[in-house]
Every structure is written in structure tokens, then in C-alpha cells.
Write an enzyme that holds these catalytic residues in place. Sequence first.
Site, short mmCIF file in Angstrom:
data_model
loop_
_atom_site.label_atom_id
_atom_site.label_comp_id
_atom_site.label_asym_id
_atom_site.label_seq_id
_atom_site.Cartn_x
_atom_site.Cartn_y
_atom_site.Cartn_z
N LYS A 77 0.82 -1.21 0.00
CA LYS A 77 0.00 0.00 0.00
C LYS A 77 0.86 1.27 0.00
O LYS A 77 0.36 2.35 -0.31
CB LYS A 77 -0.96 0.01 1.19
CG LYS A 77 -0.33 0.12 2.56
CD LYS A 77 -1.39 0.07 3.65
CE LYS A 77 -0.79 0.13 5.04
NZ LYS A 77 -0.14 1.44 5.32
N ASP A 78 2.16 1.15 0.33
CA ASP A 78 3.06 2.30 0.30
C ASP A 78 3.71 2.50 -1.06
O ASP A 78 4.36 3.52 -1.30
CB ASP A 78 4.19 2.13 1.33
CG ASP A 78 3.69 2.15 2.77
OD1 ASP A 78 2.56 2.63 3.00
OD2 ASP A 78 4.43 1.69 3.66
N ARG A 125 -8.00 8.29 4.19
CA ARG A 125 -9.02 7.27 3.90
C ARG A 125 -9.72 6.85 5.18
O ARG A 125 -10.96 6.80 5.25
CB ARG A 125 -8.37 6.06 3.23
CG ARG A 125 -9.30 4.85 3.08
CD ARG A 125 -8.52 3.63 2.62
NE ARG A 125 -7.47 3.27 3.55
CZ ARG A 125 -7.63 2.52 4.64
NH1 ARG A 125 -8.83 2.05 4.94
NH2 ARG A 125 -6.62 2.24 5.43
N ARG A 126 -8.93 6.50 6.20
CA ARG A 126 -9.53 6.09 7.47
C ARG A 126 -10.28 7.23 8.12
O ARG A 126 -11.38 7.05 8.65
CB ARG A 126 -8.43 5.57 8.41
CG ARG A 126 -7.84 4.22 8.00
CD ARG A 126 -6.67 3.86 8.87
NE ARG A 126 -6.10 2.56 8.49
CZ ARG A 126 -4.83 2.23 8.63
NH1 ARG A 126 -3.97 3.10 9.13
NH2 ARG A 126 -4.40 1.03 8.27
N ARG A 143 1.32 10.27 13.56
CA ARG A 143 2.38 9.57 12.85
C ARG A 143 3.10 8.67 13.86
O ARG A 143 2.87 8.71 15.05
CB ARG A 143 3.41 10.58 12.28
CG ARG A 143 2.97 11.35 11.07
CD ARG A 143 3.07 10.58 9.78
NE ARG A 143 4.34 9.91 9.58
CZ ARG A 143 5.45 10.46 9.07
NH1 ARG A 143 5.43 11.74 8.70
NH2 ARG A 143 6.54 9.76 8.91
N ARG A 149 2.09 4.57 18.18
CA ARG A 149 0.66 4.84 18.03
C ARG A 149 -0.16 4.17 19.12
O ARG A 149 -1.09 4.77 19.67
CB ARG A 149 0.19 4.39 16.64
CG ARG A 149 0.84 5.16 15.51
CD ARG A 149 0.28 4.78 14.16
NE ARG A 149 1.05 5.38 13.08
CZ ARG A 149 0.58 5.72 11.90
NH1 ARG A 149 -0.70 5.50 11.63
NH2 ARG A 149 1.35 6.26 10.99
N CYS A 245 -2.34 10.99 -2.77
CA CYS A 245 -2.22 10.45 -1.42
C CYS A 245 -3.30 10.97 -0.49
O CYS A 245 -3.57 10.37 0.56
CB CYS A 245 -0.84 10.78 -0.85
SG CYS A 245 -0.46 12.55 -0.85
#
Length: 357
Positions: A77-78, A125-126, A143, A149, A245
Amino acid sequence: MGTRGSALALTQTGHVAEALVATGALGGRAVDLVRVRTEGDRLRGPLAALGGAGVFVAALREAVLDGRCDVAVHSLKDLPTAPAEGLVVAAVPERVDHRDALCARDGLTLQGLPEGARVGTGSPRRAAQLRGVRPDLDVVDIRGNVDTRLGRVPGLGEGPGDLDAVVLAAAGLTRLGRLDAVSELLAPSTMAPAPGQGALAVECRTGSLTTDPGLAAALRALDHLPTRLAVTAERELLTALEAGCAAPVGAAGHVDDDGHLTLDVVVARVDGTAHLRTSASVRLPEEALRDRPGTGRADLDVVGRFVDLVVPDDDVRAAELTDRLVATARTLGRRVAEQMLAEGVADLAPLGPGRTS
């Protein structure tokens, strides 16, 4: 084998290294991990402002091109959707759980979070989908690595504990052995995953596929065709939408028991106030299909399990069939994108050249 230095990257790359050795095609060669520091590791601030998740990729690609590494392992996904000159994604190992995971204090679910709860994510997106389901939430841009996190949530790690929850990829938590932190695995109908989420990409120099037959054979053995088809459709969708992005695009492809490749997509407005959802399928060639009992459509919708695909033993015929299947996946991704653009999806999200809002 090039890798970022985070715990998750090292774990993922270590799994790929073990799998390559296990193929037996490397002829007894050891696999050494080379840590590469990327711009994404060095810079701070929202990922969208830094150029997106692609900031984690460039330095790894340079290390492969200049010969410091033979291959690099990326979270798919990156990986930017545009091809990189001189490089090829030679293997996409079998995908793990592609869902997003809510990691909340006191085991709370998304619906159980109190009004105004603070939920952290670095993903537009989230964030958009969270706001769509729970517009009362305070979505906070964050981040950091997985441990950093999780430390933002009381009881889940060392850190300030200043958030009620964070949303992370289930795949990363699985690979790190931190599923204990998950209070709810979010169904794709609630939060569609990022294109390529849960999958890895193993990239090498294009020339290595001819100059190093042992490495080429190991990579072929590691490649999982149903996963490759699913992520090809997802990534072709992004390309056709010209989604940057900052675009809140979720997509999940899968090959089902009936021999169809299906692509489910959602594009949301950044503030979560509207979204467009669609799904489309294409039948795969009969010669590539093989029954796999015990995998039902209900399971596929939740965790993205795959039926097996079969290819000929002959390398030339296998390559021809694989190319046909990949072309079919690309066509599906483009078709869905064109349908959504015709339905006005560009009015919802930053899509197309020069679009930022």
C-alpha cells in the site's frame, strides 16, 4: 534484502527472507538484511503533506538500483502505482488480513466509543470513513510506528495515553504479534481497506530475473497469483482515478469460489459527509480455476481469503496465462474507475491531475 528499520518492516522482511530460503531455489545462499533509512523515517508531519506513503520507498529503490541490495520488501500500500525504471515487482506473497483494526481503551468498539472520543489515524481514507460512520468523533492526525501509536491509547503501551483509540492495519498487528491490542476488526463495509493493504511487494532489478536464475526461481515460487490479481485490480483503479495520497479511496479485490475476480470500492468525501460505493466482477479463464472447499463468499467478504489458481508446469505457458490474468485484473480496475468517474466521484474527492480538494 533491503528493508526499513522499523520493527514492522524488519519483521515483514524477515518473513520474506525465510520464505525465499525455504523455496530451496537459492542454492544454500544466505539472505542478509540491509537497513535503509527513508525520507518517511526522517521527516515529520502529515504523510499527505510529505508526498504520501511513497516517501518510504525511494531510498529502498535506490539501494536496489545501485547494487547495495538485490531485492527490497515494501508494504504494497506504500508503493507508488507508477512503475520504476529498472525495477520490477517480482513477487507478491499471499496477503494476510486486509482489514483495519480499532485499538481502543477499555476494549471499546467503534459504536461504543463515547461522543466526542478522540481517535488517531494518519490516513485520510480512514479519517473520512470514521467521520462517515461517527461524525461526532474527534479524528486526530498521528504519525509514528506501531508501538508509538498504541502508546497514545491508555493501557495499550508506553506513551501519553491521550487518545481514546487509534486505527491500524490488522496485517501489521498480526505480523508483530499485537492482536491483543485490537478491540474491533472493522468490516470492509464499515471501513474499506487501502488498495494493497495486507500485501507485501518484493522488488528487484529487472535484469536480475535473467542474470540470477536462482533468485528468479525463488521469487516465482513466492508469488501468490490470486493476491497479485487482487492488488493489480486495486492499484489499476488508483491509476485510472488519478488518486493522490490525500484521496480517501478504499478498495478490496478477491478471487471467489465461482472463479470471479471481484473489486469492491468506496470513495469518500474528506469530511465523511458523502461517499460512493460500487462493486464489479470479471470471470477468470476456466483453465486457471481449481476448487478449494471450505471457502465461502461470506468469509471472502470479511477477510479476503482466496481460492487457488492453477497454471501450467511449463514456464512459457505459465507466463502466458499469468500475463492474461494480470491483464484481466487491470481491465477490471480501469472499468470500475471509469464507471465511478462517470458517476461524478471526482466531485467527492481529490481525483485527477492537479486536484487537491
